[in-house]
Design a protein around this motif. Structure first.
Motif, PDB file in Angstrom:
ATOM      1  N   LEU A 105     -45.237  -9.181  16.081  1.00 44.02           N
ATOM      2  CA  LEU A 105     -45.470  -8.737  17.453  1.00 44.02           C
ATOM      3  C   LEU A 105     -46.778  -7.957  17.497  1.00 44.02           C
ATOM      4  O   LEU A 105     -46.858  -6.822  17.021  1.00 44.02           O
ATOM      5  CB  LEU A 105     -44.323  -7.864  17.955  1.00 44.02           C
ATOM      6  N   ALA A 106     -47.810  -8.586  18.061  1.00 44.31           N
ATOM      7  CA  ALA A 106     -49.114  -7.932  18.200  1.00 44.31           C
ATOM      8  C   ALA A 106     -49.205  -7.318  19.583  1.00 44.31           C
ATOM      9  O   ALA A 106     -49.132  -8.028  20.598  1.00 44.31           O
ATOM     10  CB  ALA A 106     -50.232  -8.948  17.987  1.00 44.31           C
ATOM     11  N   LEU A 107     -49.367  -6.012  19.648  1.00 43.82           N
ATOM     12  CA  LEU A 107     -49.322  -5.290  20.918  1.00 43.82           C
ATOM     13  C   LEU A 107     -50.705  -5.077  21.521  1.00 43.82           C
ATOM     14  O   LEU A 107     -51.695  -4.912  20.812  1.00 43.82           O
ATOM     15  CB  LEU A 107     -48.672  -3.922  20.722  1.00 43.82           C
ATOM     16  N   ASP A 108     -50.733  -5.075  22.844  1.00 42.93           N
ATOM     17  CA  ASP A 108     -51.796  -4.419  23.601  1.00 42.93           C
ATOM     18  C   ASP A 108     -51.276  -3.011  23.864  1.00 42.93           C
ATOM     19  O   ASP A 108     -50.379  -2.828  24.691  1.00 42.93           O
ATOM     20  CB  ASP A 108     -52.057  -5.132  24.929  1.00 42.93           C
ATOM     21  N   LEU A 109     -51.774  -2.046  23.140  1.00 47.22           N
ATOM     22  CA  LEU A 109     -51.302  -0.678  23.357  1.00 47.22           C
ATOM     23  C   LEU A 109     -51.617  -0.237  24.786  1.00 47.22           C
ATOM     24  O   LEU A 109     -52.510  -0.799  25.431  1.00 47.22           O
ATOM     25  CB  LEU A 109     -51.948   0.256  22.341  1.00 47.22           C
ATOM     26  N   PRO A 110     -50.898   0.737  25.324  1.00 47.69           N
ATOM     27  CA  PRO A 110     -51.154   1.176  26.701  1.00 47.69           C
ATOM     28  C   PRO A 110     -52.633   1.463  26.936  1.00 47.69           C
ATOM     29  O   PRO A 110     -53.301   2.094  26.112  1.00 47.69           O
ATOM     30  CB  PRO A 110     -50.318   2.455  26.810  1.00 47.69           C
ATOM     31  N   GLY A 111     -53.154   0.943  28.039  1.00 49.96           N
ATOM     32  CA  GLY A 111     -54.557   1.148  28.374  1.00 49.96           C
ATOM     33  C   GLY A 111     -55.487   0.111  27.796  1.00 49.96           C
ATOM     34  O   GLY A 111     -56.702   0.175  28.021  1.00 49.96           O
ATOM     35  N   ALA A 112     -54.945  -0.862  27.037  1.00 51.69           N
ATOM     36  CA  ALA A 112     -55.778  -1.885  26.413  1.00 51.69           C
ATOM     37  C   ALA A 112     -55.252  -3.276  26.764  1.00 51.69           C
ATOM     38  O   ALA A 112     -54.057  -3.449  27.057  1.00 51.69           O
ATOM     39  CB  ALA A 112     -55.811  -1.715  24.897  1.00 51.69           C
ATOM     40  N   GLY A 113     -56.132  -4.258  26.726  1.00 56.28           N
ATOM     41  CA  GLY A 113     -55.719  -5.636  26.940  1.00 56.28           C
ATOM     42  C   GLY A 113     -54.995  -5.841  28.249  1.00 56.28           C
ATOM     43  O   GLY A 113     -55.447  -5.410  29.310  1.00 56.28           O
ATOM     44  N   GLU A 114     -53.829  -6.472  28.183  1.00 56.12           N
ATOM     45  CA  GLU A 114     -53.046  -6.786  29.370  1.00 56.12           C
ATOM     46  C   GLU A 114     -52.023  -5.726  29.715  1.00 56.12           C
ATOM     47  O   GLU A 114     -51.316  -5.855  30.716  1.00 56.12           O
ATOM     48  CB  GLU A 114     -52.346  -8.140  29.174  1.00 56.12           C
ATOM     49  N   SER A 115     -51.916  -4.694  28.904  1.00 55.69           N
ATOM     50  CA  SER A 115     -50.988  -3.603  29.223  1.00 55.69           C
ATOM     51  C   SER A 115     -51.564  -2.747  30.345  1.00 55.69           C
ATOM     52  O   SER A 115     -52.774  -2.766  30.605  1.00 55.69           O
ATOM     53  CB  SER A 115     -50.740  -2.740  27.983  1.00 55.69           C
ATOM     54  N   GLU A 116     -50.680  -2.008  31.007  1.00 52.34           N
ATOM     55  CA  GLU A 116     -51.120  -1.234  32.176  1.00 52.34           C
ATOM     56  C   GLU A 116     -52.114  -0.152  31.792  1.00 52.34           C
ATOM     57  O   GLU A 116     -52.006   0.492  30.746  1.00 52.34           O
ATOM     58  CB  GLU A 116     -49.914  -0.615  32.870  1.00 52.34           C
ATOM     59  N   ARG A 117     -53.090   0.018  32.665  1.00 46.85           N
ATOM     60  CA  ARG A 117     -54.113   1.053  32.473  1.00 46.85           C
ATOM     61  C   ARG A 117     -53.734   2.256  33.336  1.00 46.85           C
ATOM     62  O   ARG A 117     -53.807   2.207  34.554  1.00 46.85           O
ATOM     63  CB  ARG A 117     -55.484   0.508  32.887  1.00 46.85           C
ATOM     64  N   LEU A 118     -53.334   3.313  32.676  1.00 48.56           N
ATOM     65  CA  LEU A 118     -53.010   4.542  33.380  1.00 48.56           C
ATOM     66  C   LEU A 118     -54.147   5.535  33.197  1.00 48.56           C
ATOM     67  O   LEU A 118     -55.203   5.180  32.665  1.00 48.56           O
ATOM     68  CB  LEU A 118     -51.691   5.117  32.872  1.00 48.56           C
ATOM     69  N   ASN A 119     -53.947   6.738  33.653  1.00 49.30           N
ATOM     70  CA  ASN A 119     -54.973   7.765  33.554  1.00 49.30           C
ATOM     71  C   ASN A 119     -55.460   7.903  32.110  1.00 49.30           C
ATOM     72  O   ASN A 119     -54.693   8.269  31.218  1.00 49.30           O
ATOM     73  CB  ASN A 119     -54.415   9.103  34.043  1.00 49.30           C
ATOM     74  N   GLY A 120     -56.730   7.610  31.876  1.00 42.74           N
ATOM     75  CA  GLY A 120     -57.268   7.615  30.526  1.00 42.74           C
ATOM     76  C   GLY A 120     -57.338   8.980  29.884  1.00 42.74           C
ATOM     77  O   GLY A 120     -57.484   9.084  28.660  1.00 42.74           O
ATOM     78  N   ASP A 121     -57.248  10.037  30.663  1.00 42.44           N
ATOM     79  CA  ASP A 121     -57.228  11.378  30.087  1.00 42.44           C
ATOM     80  C   ASP A 121     -55.820  11.785  29.674  1.00 42.44           C
ATOM     81  O   ASP A 121     -55.636  12.623  28.794  1.00 42.44           O
ATOM     82  CB  ASP A 121     -57.802  12.396  31.077  1.00 42.44           C
ATOM     83  N   VAL A 122     -54.826  11.173  30.309  1.00 42.04           N
ATOM     84  CA  VAL A 122     -53.431  11.455  29.969  1.00 42.04           C
ATOM     85  C   VAL A 122     -52.985  10.633  28.764  1.00 42.04           C
ATOM     86  O   VAL A 122     -52.199  11.078  27.930  1.00 42.04           O
ATOM     87  CB  VAL A 122     -52.520  11.170  31.179  1.00 42.04           C
ATOM     88  N   LEU A 123     -53.522   9.418  28.668  1.00 45.02           N
ATOM     89  CA  LEU A 123     -53.099   8.502  27.620  1.00 45.02           C
ATOM     90  C   LEU A 123     -53.721   8.896  26.281  1.00 45.02           C
ATOM     91  O   LEU A 123     -54.853   8.552  25.966  1.00 45.02           O
ATOM     92  CB  LEU A 123     -53.504   7.072  27.981  1.00 45.02           C
ATOM     93  N   ASN A 124     -52.948   9.632  25.483  1.00 46.94           N
ATOM     94  CA  ASN A 124     -53.437  10.163  24.212  1.00 46.94           C
ATOM     95  C   ASN A 124     -52.597   9.646  23.055  1.00 46.94           C
ATOM     96  O   ASN A 124     -51.815   8.701  23.193  1.00 46.94           O
ATOM     97  CB  ASN A 124     -53.452  11.691  24.260  1.00 46.94           C
ATOM     98  N   LEU A 125     -52.747  10.265  21.914  1.00 45.84           N
ATOM     99  CA  LEU A 125     -52.052   9.837  20.711  1.00 45.84           C
ATOM    100  C   LEU A 125     -50.532   9.929  20.856  1.00 45.84           C
ATOM    101  O   LEU A 125     -49.796   9.007  20.480  1.00 45.84           O
ATOM    102  CB  LEU A 125     -52.537  10.689  19.535  1.00 45.84           C
ATOM    103  N   ALA A 126     -50.042  11.025  21.408  1.00 47.44           N
ATOM    104  CA  ALA A 126     -48.605  11.212  21.556  1.00 47.44           C
ATOM    105  C   ALA A 126     -47.998  10.161  22.476  1.00 47.44           C
ATOM    106  O   ALA A 126     -46.909   9.633  22.210  1.00 47.44           O
ATOM    107  CB  ALA A 126     -48.303  12.614  22.084  1.00 47.44           C
ATOM    108  N   GLU A 127     -48.697   9.842  23.571  1.00 48.54           N
ATOM    109  CA  GLU A 127     -48.190   8.840  24.513  1.00 48.54           C
ATOM    110  C   GLU A 127     -48.154   7.458  23.856  1.00 48.54           C
ATOM    111  O   GLU A 127     -47.212   6.691  24.038  1.00 48.54           O
ATOM    112  CB  GLU A 127     -49.070   8.801  25.765  1.00 48.54           C
TER     113      GLU A 127
END
Length: 327
Positions: A105-127
């Protein structure tokens, strides 16, 4: 590389023509691997739901298949693990491992590829680690009987860092494989002011090709066509994730490696400027509670393992190591 960037549209057209030729991305041996697009709903700390996209690769049946969940590094998406065939050479880790009887299973991590793009300042390592954990849980919950009971995390570069955090915090995997990443102190040959300058771009950051190419590749062990393709399809990285990356590079003691109690394999490149094999001895000591730590070096290999001529050697070693583990 500057010339290529000035000719960006023309290069993209030429690359498209190369990969669209008969016998390219769907070449010999590729058609026997099934590929399914899957979506995973995740809920992050803001209480909102988001979609994470992954591509599942397998051959034949999914029954009795250990699953590898793959996490890409910055400037990439799931495509890092499924690079196209170039000049008759296959560069797809995902398809290689599917033929070795894994589900991949190759993922598009959140904010990348086809996964949803949320607030880029909120999307950090923990998320990102939380999202990876939720995907692992869902994959197991929806699996057929005797499928996906054995789960491995495989991460590259920043994806290995995310896998480290996910395993330390949630413990979903039976083993962790890290390529192109050191969880211990090491030098990075990039001027701090340049790295800090990227933070001024906004919530989503793009790393220029003229910086990526010399940092990511050993030119004596890679094809210029692969490097050109890599730069053309490069993704962005969120500012929150990038800032966390810079933080742990400066203070690696923040990385919870002591909480990992499963086998760990670390694969390092001899010519990797960002995570050099010269630090292998220190890395082996970073996991005191792991029952088995293996540190492997690939000669003449730069940072982007899957894009080098030595990729098959690295893939073979990862497969052999995983097969040596009890299931």
């Amino acid at each position: 590389m500057r010339t290529l960037r000035r000719m960006g549209g023309w290069v993209a057209l030429v690359l498209w023509a190369i990969f669209a030729l008969p016998g390219a991305a769907g070449a010999v041996g590729a058609e026997d691997v099934k590929v399914e697009r899957r979506e995973f709903p995740v809920r992050l700390s803001d209480g909102q739901g988001y979609s994470v996209v992954g591509y599942l690769y397998y051959q034949g049946s999914l029954k009795n298949r250990p699953v590898q969940i793959l996490s890409h590094g910055i400037t990439y998406n799931h495509g890092y693990w499924d690079l196209p065939e170039i000049k008759g050479q296959e560069y797809s880790y995902a398809r290689y491992m599917a033929r070795q009887k894994y589900a991949v299973l190759a993922l598009d991590l959140p904010g990348a590829g086809e996964s949803e793009r949320l607030n880029g300042d909120v999307l950090n390592l923990a998320e990102s680690a939380s999202a990876l954990h939720q995907v692992a849980q869902q994959l197991r919950a929806t699996a057929e009987k005797d499928t996906f009971e054995t789960l491995y995390y495989v991460g590259h570069s920043n994806g290995a860092l995310i896998s480290t955090y996910a395993q330390a915090l949630y413990g979903d995997a039976q083993a962790v494989v890290m390529t192109g990443w050191l969880n211990t102190a090491h030098e990075v040959p990039v001027k701090p002011e340049l790295l800090l300058g990227f933070l001024q771009q906004g919530p989503y950051i793009r790393i220029p090709g003229e910086l990526r190419a010399p940092l990511f590749y050993n030119p004596t062990n890679s094809d210029p066509a692969v490097i050109a393709y890599d730069n053309e399809v490069a993704d962005t990285v969120t500012r929150g994730q990038f800032l966390d990356l810079l933080t742990v590079l400066a203070v690696p003691e923040l990385i919870p490696t002591r909480a990992i109690s499963v086998p760990v394999m670390v694969q390092l490149g001899e010519n990797d400027l960002l995570a050099s094999a010269a630090y292998a001895r220190n890395e082996a000591k970073a996991y005191p509670n792991s029952p088995r730590v293996s540190v492997d070096t690939l000669v003449k290999t730069g940072h982007v393992f899957n894009g080098h001529f030595s990729r098959d050697e690295g893939w073979t070693r990862i497969d052999a190591w995983l097969r040596s583990l009890p299931r």
